[in-house]
Design an enzyme around this catalytic site. Sequence first.
Site, PDB file in Angstrom:
ATOM      1  N   GLY A  17      25.233 -13.534  62.212  1.00 41.64           N
ATOM      2  CA  GLY A  17      25.565 -14.803  62.858  1.00 41.64           C
ATOM      3  C   GLY A  17      27.052 -15.070  62.869  1.00 41.64           C
ATOM      4  O   GLY A  17      27.509 -16.171  62.563  1.00 41.64           O
ATOM      5  N   ALA A  18      27.829 -14.046  63.258  1.00 42.85           N
ATOM      6  CA  ALA A  18      29.292 -14.135  63.147  1.00 42.85           C
ATOM      7  C   ALA A  18      29.986 -14.514  64.445  1.00 42.85           C
ATOM      8  O   ALA A  18      31.196 -14.360  64.564  1.00 42.85           O
ATOM      9  CB  ALA A  18      29.849 -12.801  62.637  1.00 42.85           C
ATOM     10  N   ARG A  20      30.343 -17.524  65.783  1.00 44.59           N
ATOM     11  CA  ARG A  20      30.986 -18.840  65.837  1.00 44.59           C
ATOM     12  C   ARG A  20      30.945 -19.496  64.461  1.00 44.59           C
ATOM     13  O   ARG A  20      30.325 -18.987  63.526  1.00 44.59           O
ATOM     14  CB  ARG A  20      30.255 -19.732  66.841  1.00 44.59           C
ATOM     15  CG  ARG A  20      28.776 -19.927  66.525  1.00 44.59           C
ATOM     16  CD  ARG A  20      28.087 -20.738  67.606  1.00 44.59           C
ATOM     17  NE  ARG A  20      26.669 -20.914  67.300  1.00 44.59           N
ATOM     18  CZ  ARG A  20      25.830 -21.614  68.055  1.00 44.59           C
ATOM     19  NH1 ARG A  20      26.268 -22.180  69.159  1.00 44.59           N
ATOM     20  NH2 ARG A  20      24.565 -21.737  67.704  1.00 44.59           N
ATOM     21  N   SER A  42      22.833 -12.820  67.745  1.00 40.38           N
ATOM     22  CA  SER A  42      21.522 -12.745  68.372  1.00 40.38           C
ATOM     23  C   SER A  42      21.579 -13.271  69.806  1.00 40.38           C
ATOM     24  O   SER A  42      21.022 -12.686  70.711  1.00 40.38           O
ATOM     25  CB  SER A  42      20.491 -13.548  67.574  1.00 40.38           C
ATOM     26  OG  SER A  42      19.227 -13.513  68.213  1.00 40.38           O
ATOM     27  N   ASP A  68      18.401  -9.474  66.269  1.00 41.87           N
ATOM     28  CA  ASP A  68      17.724 -10.674  65.794  1.00 41.87           C
ATOM     29  C   ASP A  68      17.203 -10.387  64.396  1.00 41.87           C
ATOM     30  O   ASP A  68      16.405  -9.466  64.203  1.00 41.87           O
ATOM     31  CB  ASP A  68      16.565 -11.000  66.737  1.00 41.87           C
ATOM     32  CG  ASP A  68      15.885 -12.319  66.410  1.00 41.87           C
ATOM     33  OD1 ASP A  68      16.000 -12.784  65.257  1.00 41.87           O
ATOM     34  OD2 ASP A  68      15.233 -12.881  67.308  1.00 41.87           O
ATOM     35  N   ASN A  95      24.545 -14.886  56.817  1.00 43.43           N
ATOM     36  CA  ASN A  95      24.984 -16.184  57.315  1.00 43.43           C
ATOM     37  C   ASN A  95      24.093 -16.732  58.423  1.00 43.43           C
ATOM     38  O   ASN A  95      24.079 -17.934  58.665  1.00 43.43           O
ATOM     39  CB  ASN A  95      26.426 -16.061  57.834  1.00 43.43           C
ATOM     40  CG  ASN A  95      26.889 -17.301  58.581  1.00 43.43           C
ATOM     41  OD1 ASN A  95      27.131 -18.345  57.979  1.00 43.43           O
ATOM     42  ND2 ASN A  95      26.991 -17.195  59.902  1.00 43.43           N
ATOM     43  N   TYR A 160      14.813 -26.692  56.737  1.00 47.19           N
ATOM     44  CA  TYR A 160      16.150 -26.178  56.434  1.00 47.19           C
ATOM     45  C   TYR A 160      16.413 -26.179  54.923  1.00 47.19           C
ATOM     46  O   TYR A 160      16.880 -25.179  54.363  1.00 47.19           O
ATOM     47  CB  TYR A 160      17.182 -27.043  57.162  1.00 47.19           C
ATOM     48  CG  TYR A 160      18.617 -26.613  56.991  1.00 47.19           C
ATOM     49  CD1 TYR A 160      19.150 -25.576  57.756  1.00 47.19           C
ATOM     50  CD2 TYR A 160      19.459 -27.256  56.085  1.00 47.19           C
ATOM     51  CE1 TYR A 160      20.479 -25.203  57.617  1.00 47.19           C
ATOM     52  CE2 TYR A 160      20.786 -26.884  55.938  1.00 47.19           C
ATOM     53  CZ  TYR A 160      21.284 -25.855  56.713  1.00 47.19           C
ATOM     54  OH  TYR A 160      22.597 -25.476  56.567  1.00 47.19           O
ATOM     55  N   ALA A 163      14.330 -23.485  53.250  1.00 48.63           N
ATOM     56  CA  ALA A 163      14.850 -22.145  53.516  1.00 48.63           C
ATOM     57  C   ALA A 163      16.109 -21.872  52.697  1.00 48.63           C
ATOM     58  O   ALA A 163      16.261 -20.796  52.093  1.00 48.63           O
ATOM     59  CB  ALA A 163      15.145 -21.984  55.004  1.00 48.63           C
ATOM     60  N   LYS A 164      17.000 -22.849  52.661  1.00 46.99           N
ATOM     61  CA  LYS A 164      18.253 -22.664  51.934  1.00 46.99           C
ATOM     62  C   LYS A 164      18.029 -22.632  50.418  1.00 46.99           C
ATOM     63  O   LYS A 164      18.748 -21.938  49.692  1.00 46.99           O
ATOM     64  CB  LYS A 164      19.244 -23.770  52.314  1.00 46.99           C
ATOM     65  CG  LYS A 164      19.714 -23.711  53.757  1.00 46.99           C
ATOM     66  CD  LYS A 164      20.427 -22.399  54.070  1.00 46.99           C
ATOM     67  CE  LYS A 164      21.055 -22.406  55.450  1.00 46.99           C
ATOM     68  NZ  LYS A 164      21.811 -21.160  55.749  1.00 46.99           N
ATOM     69  N   ILE A 193      30.741 -29.259  56.823  1.00 47.64           N
ATOM     70  CA  ILE A 193      31.811 -28.402  57.317  1.00 47.64           C
ATOM     71  C   ILE A 193      32.042 -28.659  58.810  1.00 47.64           C
ATOM     72  O   ILE A 193      31.090 -28.893  59.562  1.00 47.64           O
ATOM     73  CB  ILE A 193      31.456 -26.911  57.104  1.00 47.64           C
ATOM     74  CG1 ILE A 193      31.127 -26.649  55.620  1.00 47.64           C
ATOM     75  CG2 ILE A 193      32.598 -26.021  57.579  1.00 47.64           C
ATOM     76  CD1 ILE A 193      32.270 -26.897  54.658  1.00 47.64           C
TER      77      ILE A 193
END
Length: 252
Positions: A17-18, A20, A42, A68, A95, A160, A163-164, A193
């Site tokens: 997931g790099a 953005r 992806s 993916d 990430n 979320y 999962a985290k 962030i």
Amino acid sequence: MSASGLPLSGRPALVTGAGRGIGRALALRLARAGARVAVNYSHSQEGAEETAAEIRAAGGEALVICADVTDPAAVEAMFGEVAATWGGLGILVNNAGVVEDQYLAFMKEEQWRRVLEVSLDGAWRCSKQAAKLMVRSKWGRIVNISSVAALTGDIMRTNYAAAKAGLLGLTRATARELARYGITVNAVAPGMIETALTTDMPTPRREALTGRIPLGRFGKPEEVAEVVAWLCGEGAGYVTGQTLCVDGGLHT
């Protein structure tokens, strides 16, 4: 940039997931430290290509790979490509993640599954492939990007937060299992962030959230990247199974 003499000189790295946000900042920071960076995406091909172009413009090495993380065959092929290109893998940063916000009572089954499949199942799948490569060289760094939501919970984000939080358990278990091979596994839990997800946040909500942060501001992707880069270096060689919060003191 010349990789010679840099702390991660020549280390093959993969950031999922790099394309953005935090992922891009991670890829750029690892490249500045001398790593060869595989930029995974992806859907955001344009963003991934921009990330790789910025790395190359600074003299670094980058490889763009579409995969993916919910697809086992695609993940296996991605790690095979990295190994074939650079001879192995030294660093993995898990990430990739998505959000599907909804109140618990109205959350659909597919919203729950989608978030866990990307953020948690995807990280497990990538860690499994990375371990096979890192064990051979008796050295490795795996960093899982969790969230402060894993520690505090979050409204409309049961999927979320779960999962985290699962990533933290994954971190501790894999850290114990892989330590004997010289592989460290840690988690970083960002707070609020500045990314595309927060850019369009309504002003009242932004002000309310900022008021809860002791440092009085949202963080920058680059500040998360600095912590990840440290965990990937030799200086953090005795740190494993830990969760480092980058949240301005939000979770204290």
